[in-house]
Each structure stands twice: as C-alpha cells, then as structure tokens.
Scaffold this motif. Structure first.
Motif, PDB file in Angstrom:
ATOM      1  N   ARG A   1      -1.843  -5.558  12.129  1.00 26.38           N
ATOM      2  CA  ARG A   1      -2.540  -5.280  11.020  1.00 26.38           C
ATOM      3  C   ARG A   1      -1.303  -4.571   9.757  1.00 26.38           C
ATOM      4  O   ARG A   1      -1.769  -3.584   9.230  1.00 26.38           O
ATOM      5  N   TYR A   2      -0.078  -5.033  10.043  1.00 29.02           N
ATOM      6  CA  TYR A   2       0.750  -4.598   8.884  1.00 29.02           C
ATOM      7  C   TYR A   2       0.231  -4.720   7.694  1.00 29.02           C
ATOM      8  O   TYR A   2      -0.259  -6.092   7.285  1.00 29.02           O
ATOM      9  N   ASP A   3       0.363  -3.761   6.907  1.00 28.92           N
ATOM     10  CA  ASP A   3      -0.008  -3.898   5.275  1.00 28.92           C
ATOM     11  C   ASP A   3       1.101  -3.160   4.634  1.00 28.92           C
ATOM     12  O   ASP A   3       0.955  -1.815   4.731  1.00 28.92           O
TER      13      ASP A   3
ATOM     14  N   THR B   1       0.917  -1.955   1.744  1.00 24.13           N
ATOM     15  CA  THR B   1       0.338  -0.668   1.084  1.00 24.13           C
ATOM     16  C   THR B   1      -0.081   0.442   1.881  1.00 24.13           C
ATOM     17  O   THR B   1      -0.123   1.364   1.484  1.00 24.13           O
ATOM     18  N   HIS B   2      -0.006   0.404   3.304  1.00 19.42           N
ATOM     19  CA  HIS B   2      -0.028   1.289   4.036  1.00 19.42           C
ATOM     20  C   HIS B   2       1.322   2.030   4.567  1.00 19.42           C
ATOM     21  O   HIS B   2       1.191   2.834   5.161  1.00 19.42           O
ATOM     22  N   GLY B   3       2.315   1.426   3.748  1.00 18.89           N
ATOM     23  CA  GLY B   3       3.746   2.325   4.193  1.00 18.89           C
ATOM     24  C   GLY B   3       3.879   3.318   3.483  1.00 18.89           C
ATOM     25  O   GLY B   3       2.971   3.920   2.752  1.00 18.89           O
TER      26      GLY B   3
ATOM     27  N   TYR C   1       6.424   2.527   6.889  1.00 21.42           N
ATOM     28  CA  TYR C   1       6.295   2.717   8.306  1.00 21.42           C
ATOM     29  C   TYR C   1       7.572   3.247   8.934  1.00 21.42           C
ATOM     30  O   TYR C   1       8.802   2.988   8.319  1.00 21.42           O
TER      31      TYR C   1
ATOM     32  N   THR D   1      10.526   3.156   5.895  1.00 23.54           N
ATOM     33  CA  THR D   1      10.820   4.618   5.620  1.00 23.54           C
ATOM     34  C   THR D   1      12.352   4.784   5.228  1.00 23.54           C
ATOM     35  O   THR D   1      13.162   3.973   5.778  1.00 23.54           O
TER      36      THR D   1
END
Length: 451
Positions: A26-28, A30-32, A34, A127
């Motif tokens: 579920r890599y996204d 917009t959720h980073g 990481y 990151t």
C-alpha cells in the motif's frame, strides 16, 4: 513491489549497475516520507527480483510491516560491481585478494550519497532525516556499512553491520591484518552488529572486539547497540536472511524489554555442559527475545558465576577459564535469568587441525585447493594436505574450493561441506568427486566499466 532501475550510472566510479527498490504494501507517495534502508550486494537481497542465494528481504519486510511490528519503509538494494566489489567496499586498506590493490570506498560513498540518494528521493517518497535512514550489508558489505555510518552519521543515522569482514586472516600463514578504522567518536544513533559462529576466518573474535570498542565509545548495550552471536550460523545469505528481521526491528522498531531468555548455549543439544579449555574466551551473553521477535545477545546482562575463581572477565559478557573444573554461569536481563554450565578442561586455547583433501582426476595441478578457506599444499597427484593450529571453538563450514565459486562436489553433485566446531585436535580426510563451474553463474546486475 520491487522496481528495478537498470544501468544506474555513476560518474564517481565510472561504471553502472542495477538498483532494486522495494516498496512496502500500500505504498502511497502522499503518505511519505518513508523511512529508507540502503543495502549492498543488492542483487542478492530480494527473492522476487535478483539472484539466488537471496536474503529474501522482501518477504521479511512484507511480513513485519503487515504484522505492524515494523513501519512501512523503502529498501534500496544496490548491486555490487563484480570484480570491483572489494575495492568499492574498502575505505582503509585494499581488499587483499584484489591484484590491483585499489581503494574505492570514498568514491563509492560519493556515488551513494551524491548520486544515488538524490535519484531515489526524486522518484520515491523517502525521508532525508538521518535518524530514519539506514545502511546495511554483510561481509564486505558489512565493512562498508560500518565505515559509511561512522564517517557520515549525518546521512546514515542507523546501521546494520552483519558478519563484517574486519580483519584479513591470511589463509596460509594465519597472519591477521585489520582492514577497518577504529573510530574515536560515536557515529550513528543505533547500531546492529552480528556474527555467525561457523564463519571460519570471518571470526567471532573480531566482531566481539568491535562490539567492545563501541561500548567503549558510549553505546548502551541492548539499547543503542544490539549484538547477535548465532553459534550455528555460516557465512551465507541464508544466515543473513534469518537475522535481517531482528536487525530491522532494532533499527526501525519499537523499543521493548526481553520477554524470554531461551537456552541457546552452543552445545546445549548435545551435552549437559559446554566443554571449554583453560584460556579460551567464552561468550556468555544470553540470547534475548523481545515481544516483536527481535532476537539478540544481551551484552548488558548482569553476570554471576560459581565458583568465582574459576572464571575471569575479559570483555563485555566474555569470560575466560583459569583452571579445570565445572562452573555455573547465571545471566540476568530484563528481570529474567538463565543458567549454563561450563566444563573446563586442561589444555591450550588452540588445537591442531590436520586435513587431507583427495581431488578427482583432471584437477589442475597448479590450482590452490582450500579447505574452509585455509590453504592446503599439493603433496601428491590428487592429494592436498594442510595442518593448522587454530583457536578452540572456531566454526568451519567444511567446504573445499579452488577459488571464487569453484566448489568441491560430492558423489551426488552437491557442495562438499560438513560443518565442524574446532574444539579439539582432529584429523580429517575429505573426498572431492567434482568441481562446480564458476562460468555458469552469470550476474547481469553487477557494475560494468566503461562509458
């Protein structure tokens, strides 16, 4: 999911190689950003892409992230450069088996930090924070990981140093030449260091010495520094695959006390007491297990032993017997206690290994034949012999070879290799029925020279 970046070129090194990028479930973007870990010898890291033998790290990461014990992270496997691998992974001393004796560690460092990391950040939501960026590798990859993290802690705040090649032990004379720098100051925030007990000339002693040095720099055992000694583990991808989960849980997981101290004395399955000789260093750090599955050797355990005069401390959770007898060692960590018995026998901390290797017809007369990495001498057609005085407790894989990937085979066509722990004087005769063909093992991912 694994992306393969083909032919990533380096101006610093003048070559190109494939790079493997693992993306978590579920890599996204917009959720980073990481967390990210960079791994050496990348063509042997992931089961779903690359070569065998493999660390199968993609399977490990999928399991840990799905279970919620590890945060979603990105893992970047950087292929080695084939014949240039030793040079690129060396900062301090040339790789002893490199005939050109090159030092390319700083150029490889420039490639990673100035060329590859910006490329990865431009394509993936990873990151830039050192405290969430790790570097990880085994053998020579462990050596370069150590140097990278301690030279550039503002980039790599986390490091996993697995089965590191720290000291070159001459396979003929057994003379030792350190190939790593002893840093005088702390570097990365967290360190994982491990070693297997059956790695031959990649010795437990040298890894243990590095652990003691890191403790001396102020790293708190079992918190900032976690060490793992796995007595039965060989120098192989299968062993690193087993320990990789614990390394990642230490670097990226949630801190917690041990919930169990399993009885993991090296000879627990075969004897009531571990047999050691007077003067032999004994690792008494107990195996500790966290609730999330992180397994490590508790260097910070408090120790007591009886009778007290029979043993003396010689390092962090290291004891040496001073006289024959039976000793009981009690180790306590996290409020848990485990005991083990040591049967101390008279003798020296070294023992003789006498090996005769019988090779098949057609074996080139001028080729050097190795037993567990030790050099034998041809004494007659098809007969090679060696005698060595080795430390007691040294673990040997029993393999026979004639160089890189040219392995001795038994009558079934399988690699010769009966592991043994060198705990006494012994004499062996090993029969080789054939040889593997190193030319059959093509690596399409390694670095390529030229423009």
């Amino acid at each position: 999911m694994i992306d393969i970046l083909r032919g990533v070129r380096s101006a610093a090194l003048g070559n190109a190689r494939d790079v493997f990028v693992y993306l978590p479930p579920r890599y996204d973007a917009t959720h980073g950003p990481y967390p990210v870990v960079y791994l050496h010898d990348g063509q042997h890291v992931f089961a779903a892409a690359g070569l065998e033998p493999s660390w199968r790290l993609d399977e490990t990461l999928d399991a840990l992230i799905t279970a919620g014990t590890l945060p979603p992270l990105v893992a970047v496997g950087v292929s080695n450069a084939g014949d240039a691998r030793g040079a690129e992974y060396s900062h301090v001393a040339p790789y002893p088996r490199d005939p050109r004796a090159r030092l390319a560690g700083e150029s490889y460092e420039d490639f990673l930090i100035e060329e590859l990391m910006p490329l990865i950040r431009s394509r993936y939501a990873v990151t830039v924070a050192a405290g969430r960026t790790a570097v990880m590798g085994s053998s020579m990859g462990g050596l370069v990981s150590y140097h990278l993290a301690f030279r550039r802690p503002e980039v790599f705040g986390l490091v996993a140093i697995m089965s590191p090649f720290l000291v070159f032990v001459d396979p003929q004379t057994l003379e030792e030449t350190p190939v790593y720098r002893r840093f005088a100051e702390r570097g990365p925030r967290r360190v994982w260091l491990d070693i297997g007990g059956m790695e031959g000339l990649i010795t437990v002693h040298h890894a243990r010495e590095l652990a003691d040095q890191l403790v001396g720099l102020g790293y708190t055992p079992d918190a900032e520094l976690r060490y793992r000694h796995e007595p039965a583990a060989p120098h192989h991808e299968s062993a690193w695959a087993t320990r990789a989960a614990s390394a990642l849980l230490h670097l990226f997981g949630t801190e917690g006390p041990p919930v169990e101290l399993p009885d993991a004395a090296p000879d627990a399955a075969t004897a009531d007491a571990e047999v050691v000789a007077v003067g032999q260093a004994v690792d008494v750090a107990p195996l500790a297990l966290r609730a999330d599955g992180c397994a490590y050797s508790a260097l910070g355990a408090s120790l007591a032993w009886d009778p007290e005069p029979l043993l003396k401390p010689v390092g962090t959770a290291l004891l040496t017997p001073t006289a024959p007898g039976l000793a009981r060692v009690c180790a306590t960590a996290g409020g848990l206690t485990v005991e083990r018995e040591l049967s101390v026998v008279a003798g020296e901390p070294t023992a003789t290994l006498d090996v005769t290797v019988v090779t098949p017809p057609g074996t080139p007369e001028g080729d050097t034949v190795y037993f567990s990495g030790l050099v034998t001498t041809r004494i007659a057609p098809g007969v090679h012999h060696g005698v060595w005085r080795l430390p007691r407790g040294l673990g040997l894989n029993g393999s026979v070879g004639r160089g890189w990937r040219c392995d001795g085979l038994d009558s079934d066509g399988l690699p010769v290799g009966e592991p043994l722990r060198h705990d006494r004087d012994r004499r062996l005769v090993v029969h080789v029925h054939g040889w593997s063909d190193p030319r059959a093992q093509h690596d399409p991912h390694q670095g390529t020279d030229g423009s």
